[in-house]
Design an enzyme around this catalytic site. Structure first.
Site, mmCIF file in Angstrom:
data_model
loop_
_atom_site.group_PDB
_atom_site.id
_atom_site.type_symbol
_atom_site.label_atom_id
_atom_site.label_comp_id
_atom_site.label_asym_id
_atom_site.label_seq_id
_atom_site.Cartn_x
_atom_site.Cartn_y
_atom_site.Cartn_z
ATOM 1 N N LYS A 122 0.825 -1.219 0.000
ATOM 2 C CA LYS A 122 0.000 0.000 0.000
ATOM 3 C C LYS A 122 0.854 1.261 0.000
ATOM 4 C CE LYS A 122 -4.305 -1.666 2.013
ATOM 5 N NZ LYS A 122 -5.320 -1.510 3.046
ATOM 6 N N LYS A 206 -4.385 -9.793 -7.533
ATOM 7 C CA LYS A 206 -5.639 -10.126 -6.850
ATOM 8 C C LYS A 206 -6.723 -9.104 -7.211
ATOM 9 C CE LYS A 206 -5.856 -8.154 -2.358
ATOM 10 N NZ LYS A 206 -6.966 -7.974 -1.468
ATOM 11 N N LYS A 209 -10.366 -3.634 -4.600
ATOM 12 C CA LYS A 209 -11.058 -2.343 -4.670
ATOM 13 C C LYS A 209 -10.149 -1.260 -5.212
ATOM 14 C CE LYS A 209 -13.237 -3.132 -0.276
ATOM 15 N NZ LYS A 209 -12.910 -3.060 1.122
HETATM 16 P P1 ADP Z 1 -9.502 -5.113 -0.975
HETATM 17 O O1 ADP Z 1 -8.252 -5.931 -1.004
HETATM 18 O O2 ADP Z 1 -10.290 -5.199 -2.225
HETATM 19 O O3 ADP Z 1 -9.259 -3.699 -0.507
HETATM 20 P P2 ADP Z 1 -10.332 -5.714 1.703
HETATM 21 O O4 ADP Z 1 -8.906 -5.595 2.087
HETATM 22 O O5 ADP Z 1 -11.284 -4.731 2.291
HETATM 23 O O6 ADP Z 1 -10.436 -5.769 0.125
HETATM 24 O O7 ADP Z 1 -10.823 -7.182 2.072
HETATM 25 C C1 ADP Z 1 -12.004 -7.550 2.750
HETATM 26 C C2 ADP Z 1 -12.056 -9.059 2.846
HETATM 27 O O8 ADP Z 1 -12.121 -9.641 1.535
HETATM 28 C C3 ADP Z 1 -10.814 -9.698 3.494
HETATM 29 O O9 ADP Z 1 -11.179 -10.851 4.226
HETATM 30 C C4 ADP Z 1 -9.972 -10.079 2.319
HETATM 31 O O10 ADP Z 1 -9.079 -11.133 2.612
HETATM 32 C C5 ADP Z 1 -11.030 -10.520 1.320
HETATM 33 N N1 ADP Z 1 -10.556 -10.339 -0.047
HETATM 34 C C6 ADP Z 1 -10.161 -9.172 -0.620
HETATM 35 N N2 ADP Z 1 -9.803 -9.360 -1.903
HETATM 36 C C7 ADP Z 1 -9.980 -10.687 -2.149
HETATM 37 C C8 ADP Z 1 -9.784 -11.504 -3.306
HETATM 38 N N3 ADP Z 1 -9.365 -10.990 -4.459
HETATM 39 N N4 ADP Z 1 -10.053 -12.823 -3.211
HETATM 40 C C9 ADP Z 1 -10.503 -13.360 -2.039
HETATM 41 N N5 ADP Z 1 -10.700 -12.642 -0.911
HETATM 42 C C10 ADP Z 1 -10.452 -11.329 -0.960
#
Ligand code: ADP
Ligand code: TRP
Length: 344
Positions: A122, A206, A209
């Site tokens: 990040k 991955k 968001k």
């Molecule tokens: P992002 O990475 O999109 O900002 P968050 O960090 O808010 O999402 O993640 C919220 C939840 O969703 C966490 O438990 C995270 O491990 C899961 N998560 C986020 N991206 C993925 C993904 N691409 N595949 C599976 N789980 C995910």
């Protein structure tokens, strides 16, 4: 001696997790986290919160933050969390998170935080410009979990390292304060077909968001046309689908679409390949789009319905916060006593 606490944690099983209100939820969040929350609530006492304190580690518009919290709460409800069964609340409504985080900041070591890959990802090249909160984010996460003595934490694969850190912090706290078995060493529940959903534009990244391309992800609020169009545009290769999973190993985009299909259908990947082997993406993608629309479409609709009545969401969150405090407050009181704080 019988009055010694047990060396191993002997308390009840408890599930806890949270998602940040910092952008639209997508298919990765849904499969990696939300689906599991709804399932686990029927098996174990479950607390699910909206991580607004984590969200402000990067800038959030104060005029929008409350709405973003309600949106995540609506997503929880629309994907099957039942406020009569699970405790659903905003993190900032329970001050024990912040109180415990301070103590744990004094337990965690700089060397441990220096290894956290999410911070490195990040912060990128300019870490000196990031907030101190972003750096110590995983310690707040440990406090979220340990304030409730949670034993199981359903999250996507990317959170494994934060859970390892939580265990290290719990163990060190128990040792330092002569409180064997006080905190559990919580386990990450990452198993499941959607543990790591990849971007639709790049099979090595991955789904996230924060990806600038909206075509890289399917959002929970996308309508049927948007879902179909994103799947049609998803990166693939010219080869037909093979017979075996091994043959997909070097084809990350193809592998990802098969994994998404399997996760949405609740079927093993090998079975999906059995059905589509020999077919090209021209045939597979429309089937995947139909499936995604049938699963995700109703969720978006339900979220919109719930968000039309924000007062009801606020009532659910307020009620959840009161229940959450009943668990976190006694933990925090005990922590203060163990640490030797002036104020108890
Ligand atoms: P992002 O990475 O999109 O900002 P968050 O960090 O808010 O999402 O993640 C919220 C939840 O969703 C966490 O438990 C995270 O491990 C899961 N998560 C986020 N991206 C993925 C993904 N691409 N595949 C599976 N789980 C995910
Ligand atoms: N860090 C998690 C994420 O990015 C969100 C989170 C904050 C969390 N506190 C938590 C997840 C406690 C599980 C338990 O998704």
């Amino acid at each position: 001696m019988t009055d010694q606490p047990p060396a191993q944690y002997a308390g009840p099983k408890r599930v806890l997790s949270g998602v940040q209100p910092s952008g639209d939820l997508h298919l990765g969040n849904y499969l990696g986290a939300l689906v599991k929350f709804a399932k686990l609530q029927h098996e174990t006492p479950t607390l699910i919160f909206v991580a607004d304190m984590h969200a402000i580690t990067v800038w959030q518009d104060p005029k929008k933050l409350k709405t973003q919290v309600r949106e995540i709460a609506a997503a929880y409800l629309a994907t099957g969390l039942d406020p009569k069964i699970a405790t659903i609340f905003p993190q900032s409504a329970v001050p024990e998170h912040a109180e415990l985080a301070w103590v744990l900041n004094c337990v965690a070591r700089l060397g441990w935080l220096d290894r956290m890959t999410q911070f490195k990802d990040k912060a990128g090249k300019h870490k000196e410009r990031e907030s101190v909160g972003l750096y110590t984010y995983p310690v707040l996460q440990a406090a979220d979990i340990l304030a409730y003595k949670a034993t199981h934490v359903p999250v996507g694969d990317d959170q494994k390292q934060h859970l390892e850190l939580t265990r290290d912090i719990a163990q060190k706290f128990n040792n330092d304060f002569d409180a064997a078995g006080f905190f559990p060493l919580p386990e990450a529940l990452t198993q499941g077909p959607g543990a790591r959903v990849m971007s639709l534009r790049d099979g090595s990244a991955k789904m996230s968001k924060s990806d600038p391309s909206d075509n890289s992800r399917i959002n929970l609020t996308d309508d049927a046309d948007a879902i179909a169009s994103k799947i049609r545009k998803a990166k693939t290769d010219p080869e037909p689908l093979p017979e075996t999973m091994e043959a997909l190993a070097e084809r990350p985009e193809a592998k990802n679409l098969v994994a998404i299909y399997a996760a949405l259908a609740g079927r093993p990947e090998a079975e999906v390949l059995g059905e589509f082997a020999g077919q090209g993406f021209g045939a597979f993608k429309p089937k995947l789009a139909d499936l995604a629309v049938s699963v995700m479409g109703p969720i978006g609709g339900e979220m919109r319905r719930l968000l039309a009545d924000p007062a009801e969401i606020d009532r659910i969150l307020g009620d959840g916060a009161a229940r959450a405090r009943e668990i976190a407050a006694p933990t925090m009181a005990e922590v203060k006593r163990l640490v030797g704080y002036w104020a108890g």
